[in-house]
Design a protein around this motif. Sequence first.
Motif, PDB file in Angstrom:
ATOM      1  N   LYS A   1       0.828  -1.208   0.000  1.00 29.30           N
ATOM      2  CA  LYS A   1       0.000   0.000   0.000  1.00 29.30           C
ATOM      3  C   LYS A   1       0.868   1.266   0.000  1.00 29.30           C
ATOM      4  CE  LYS A   1      -3.942  -2.048   2.447  1.00 29.30           C
ATOM      5  NZ  LYS A   1      -4.753  -2.025   3.693  1.00 29.30           N
ATOM      6  N   VAL A   2       2.086   1.124   0.523  1.00 25.73           N
ATOM      7  CA  VAL A   2       3.001   2.263   0.634  1.00 25.73           C
ATOM      8  C   VAL A   2       4.070   2.248  -0.454  1.00 25.73           C
ATOM      9  CG1 VAL A   2       4.621   3.469   2.169  1.00 25.73           C
ATOM     10  CG2 VAL A   2       2.619   2.304   3.129  1.00 25.73           C
ATOM     11  N   ASP A   3       4.611   1.057  -0.724  1.00 28.28           N
ATOM     12  CA  ASP A   3       5.677   0.917  -1.722  1.00 28.28           C
ATOM     13  C   ASP A   3       5.387  -0.314  -2.573  1.00 28.28           C
ATOM     14  OD1 ASP A   3       8.098   0.387  -3.126  1.00 28.28           O
ATOM     15  OD2 ASP A   3       9.250   1.439  -1.586  1.00 28.28           O
ATOM     16  N   LYS A   4       5.078  -0.099  -3.824  1.00 22.36           N
ATOM     17  CA  LYS A   4       4.673  -1.200  -4.701  1.00 22.36           C
ATOM     18  C   LYS A   4       5.856  -1.939  -5.319  1.00 22.36           C
ATOM     19  CE  LYS A   4       0.214   0.794  -6.011  1.00 22.36           C
ATOM     20  NZ  LYS A   4      -0.526  -0.169  -5.171  1.00 22.36           N
ATOM     21  N   ASN A   5       7.058  -1.405  -5.177  1.00 20.52           N
ATOM     22  CA  ASN A   5       8.179  -1.956  -5.929  1.00 20.52           C
ATOM     23  C   ASN A   5       9.314  -2.535  -5.097  1.00 20.52           C
ATOM     24  OD1 ASN A   5       7.043  -1.163  -8.496  1.00 20.52           O
ATOM     25  ND2 ASN A   5       7.627   0.944  -7.997  1.00 20.52           N
ATOM     26  N   ILE A   6       9.385  -2.235  -3.820  1.00 16.60           N
ATOM     27  CA  ILE A   6      10.521  -2.713  -3.042  1.00 16.60           C
ATOM     28  C   ILE A   6      10.537  -4.244  -3.020  1.00 16.60           C
ATOM     29  CG2 ILE A   6       9.283  -2.642  -0.803  1.00 16.60           C
ATOM     30  CD1 ILE A   6      12.041  -1.780   0.407  1.00 16.60           C
ATOM     31  N   PRO A   7      11.675  -4.874  -3.279  1.00 16.78           N
ATOM     32  CA  PRO A   7      11.762  -6.333  -3.257  1.00 16.78           C
ATOM     33  C   PRO A   7      11.426  -6.895  -1.862  1.00 16.78           C
ATOM     34  CG  PRO A   7      13.651  -5.398  -4.375  1.00 16.78           C
ATOM     35  CD  PRO A   7      12.928  -4.249  -3.736  1.00 16.78           C
ATOM     36  N   LEU A   8      10.640  -7.954  -1.841  1.00 18.77           N
ATOM     37  CA  LEU A   8      10.259  -8.626  -0.601  1.00 18.77           C
ATOM     38  C   LEU A   8      10.796 -10.054  -0.603  1.00 18.77           C
ATOM     39  CD1 LEU A   8       6.519  -7.505  -0.238  1.00 18.77           C
ATOM     40  CD2 LEU A   8       8.564  -6.442   0.752  1.00 18.77           C
ATOM     41  N   VAL A   9      11.387 -10.430   0.519  1.00 16.83           N
ATOM     42  CA  VAL A   9      11.930 -11.777   0.696  1.00 16.83           C
ATOM     43  C   VAL A   9      11.369 -12.308   2.004  1.00 16.83           C
ATOM     44  CG1 VAL A   9      14.041 -13.161   0.909  1.00 16.83           C
ATOM     45  CG2 VAL A   9      14.051 -11.079  -0.500  1.00 16.83           C
ATOM     46  N   THR A  10      11.052 -13.600   2.063  1.00 19.28           N
ATOM     47  CA  THR A  10      10.536 -14.175   3.306  1.00 19.28           C
ATOM     48  C   THR A  10      11.299 -15.447   3.654  1.00 19.28           C
ATOM     49  OG1 THR A  10       8.539 -14.832   4.517  1.00 19.28           O
ATOM     50  CG2 THR A  10       8.709 -15.542   2.217  1.00 19.28           C
ATOM     51  N   SER A  11      11.320 -15.781   4.920  1.00 20.62           N
ATOM     52  CA  SER A  11      12.050 -16.968   5.378  1.00 20.62           C
ATOM     53  C   SER A  11      11.360 -18.239   4.923  1.00 20.62           C
ATOM     54  CB  SER A  11      12.168 -16.963   6.909  1.00 20.62           C
ATOM     55  OG  SER A  11      10.890 -17.141   7.496  1.00 20.62           O
ATOM     56  N   GLU A  12      12.080 -19.342   5.004  1.00 22.63           N
ATOM     57  CA  GLU A  12      11.564 -20.648   4.566  1.00 22.63           C
ATOM     58  C   GLU A  12      10.293 -21.068   5.291  1.00 22.63           C
ATOM     59  OE1 GLU A  12      14.688 -21.488   7.766  1.00 22.63           O
ATOM     60  OE2 GLU A  12      14.385 -20.038   6.147  1.00 22.63           O
ATOM     61  N   TRP A  13      10.091 -20.537   6.493  1.00 20.46           N
ATOM     62  CA  TRP A  13       8.910 -20.855   7.288  1.00 20.46           C
ATOM     63  C   TRP A  13       7.613 -20.543   6.533  1.00 20.46           C
ATOM     64  CZ3 TRP A  13       7.713 -17.592  12.302  1.00 20.46           C
ATOM     65  CH2 TRP A  13       6.577 -18.098  12.943  1.00 20.46           C
ATOM     66  N   ALA A  14       7.628 -19.500   5.719  1.00 20.58           N
ATOM     67  CA  ALA A  14       6.402 -19.028   5.074  1.00 20.58           C
ATOM     68  C   ALA A  14       6.120 -19.694   3.731  1.00 20.58           C
ATOM     69  CB  ALA A  14       6.475 -17.513   4.869  1.00 20.58           C
ATOM     70  N   GLY A  15       7.012 -20.559   3.273  1.00 19.25           N
ATOM     71  CA  GLY A  15       6.914 -21.039   1.899  1.00 19.25           C
ATOM     72  C   GLY A  15       5.884 -22.115   1.642  1.00 19.25           C
ATOM     73  N   THR A  16       4.620 -21.868   1.999  1.00 19.62           N
ATOM     74  CA  THR A  16       3.539 -22.809   1.735  1.00 19.62           C
ATOM     75  C   THR A  16       2.591 -22.227   0.691  1.00 19.62           C
ATOM     76  OG1 THR A  16       2.027 -21.932   3.414  1.00 19.62           O
ATOM     77  CG2 THR A  16       3.677 -23.551   4.148  1.00 19.62           C
ATOM     78  N   ARG A  17       1.617 -23.025   0.268  1.00 13.52           N
ATOM     79  CA  ARG A  17       0.627 -22.542  -0.693  1.00 13.52           C
ATOM     80  C   ARG A  17      -0.224 -21.419  -0.103  1.00 13.52           C
ATOM     81  NH1 ARG A  17       1.093 -22.915  -5.822  1.00 13.52           N
ATOM     82  NH2 ARG A  17      -1.107 -22.319  -5.875  1.00 13.52           N
ATOM     83  N   GLN A  18      -0.385 -21.437   1.221  1.00 10.55           N
ATOM     84  CA  GLN A  18      -1.216 -20.426   1.852  1.00 10.55           C
ATOM     85  C   GLN A  18      -0.656 -19.024   1.663  1.00 10.55           C
ATOM     86  OE1 GLN A  18      -1.988 -20.987   6.095  1.00 10.55           O
ATOM     87  NE2 GLN A  18      -4.114 -20.458   5.726  1.00 10.55           N
ATOM     88  N   LEU A  19       0.657 -18.896   1.549  1.00 14.07           N
ATOM     89  CA  LEU A  19       1.264 -17.591   1.294  1.00 14.07           C
ATOM     90  C   LEU A  19       0.723 -17.018  -0.010  1.00 14.07           C
ATOM     91  CD1 LEU A  19       3.404 -15.375   1.863  1.00 14.07           C
ATOM     92  CD2 LEU A  19       5.018 -16.779   0.548  1.00 14.07           C
TER      93      LEU A  19
END
Length: 372
Positions: A243-261
């Motif tokens: 909502k604030v920054d549409k372009n900044i790269p986002l990375v998440t830890s392995e914990w979040a890597g499910t289909r639900q993400l």
Amino acid sequence: MSVTGKRRQTVILLLIVTAVLSGCREEVVNIGFISGLSGGNADLGEAGRNGAMIAVEEINASGGIHGKTVNLVIRDDGNTYDQAVKSAGELVDEKVVMIIGPFSTFMTEAVHSVTEPAKLLTLTPTASAMQITGKDDYLFKLNSSTRDNAGAYARQMHDKHGFGKVSIAADEQNRAFSESWVNEFTGQYKDLGGELLSASYFDSSTLDAYSTLVGELLEGDPDAILIVCSSVDTARLAQQIRKVDKNIPLVTSEWAGTRQLIELGGAAVEGMEVMQNVNLLGREPEFLSFMEKYRERFRVEPSFSSIMAYESVKIGAEALNLKSEEQSLKEAVIAGSPYQGLQQKIEFDRFGDSRRIPVFVSVQNRNYLPVE
């Protein structure tokens, strides 16, 4: 027939029934399973349970363990310390031969407080924090340590993508994992020449407004934001950041890597990068067979926790089949190492720790695709 004769006959019948029931009990091997089947992280636990169920079905179809049927005794840790302790105690009372799970470090610590005094072997498919690593105990881990995983992220973000400065948002509820992960990442990222602008811990259950958190993360103009949370919290936070920054790269830890993400994050997680300790696009025959069985049985895509729980059950069963009378199950698991997983060999050191091959993927068109 006299009353005495009837009583004698009744006693004999009861003895026969008791003997039959006892024989039936002896023909079953109970393996415990504990995971979060309720609460915010249920996707990880449910997927793990499903993978474990398929493993048990395959083992029984192949003759079980020494001819005995395997029974999976399932308990919910509720993602709370007290519930995890209670569920672990129930499994100890059930006299299970081993436990598969839990799936988070916080829950693993709770369960371990019960299983370690009981000398009950516990195989956690995914927990990885340093405080449960490198110890000579009855807890074995199929995941790489946070030191290994966070180090892979540091190299990926700094060396491959050239991110010179990053901000981190981390989960407060599973701080046992997230703090270990953040500390390991920070040390290795700085060694590579990177700069950590901020590390903000937040509790999604009490956070009413994300604006302050998002402001902290964007302060200092970071090259990327790294999120160390569950799939649910990562998806929510990504939506607020976008909502604030549409372009900044986002990375998440392995914990979040499910289909639900992907399902919850929608457009906000498109392009988000995550590391997985399994290659969901692999072409190995046994892996493809498992994937097909899983989809057919549960009508959804399996996640990394499904695969690693499946492998945990298979390893435990193989060790039970090979164990000599003189060996403890812990000794048998180490002696039987390495084990062939669905995609790679799984080798335990003397502490019951193992390492996996990291695979970085990104969300592209609502799918995980390999990072070029």
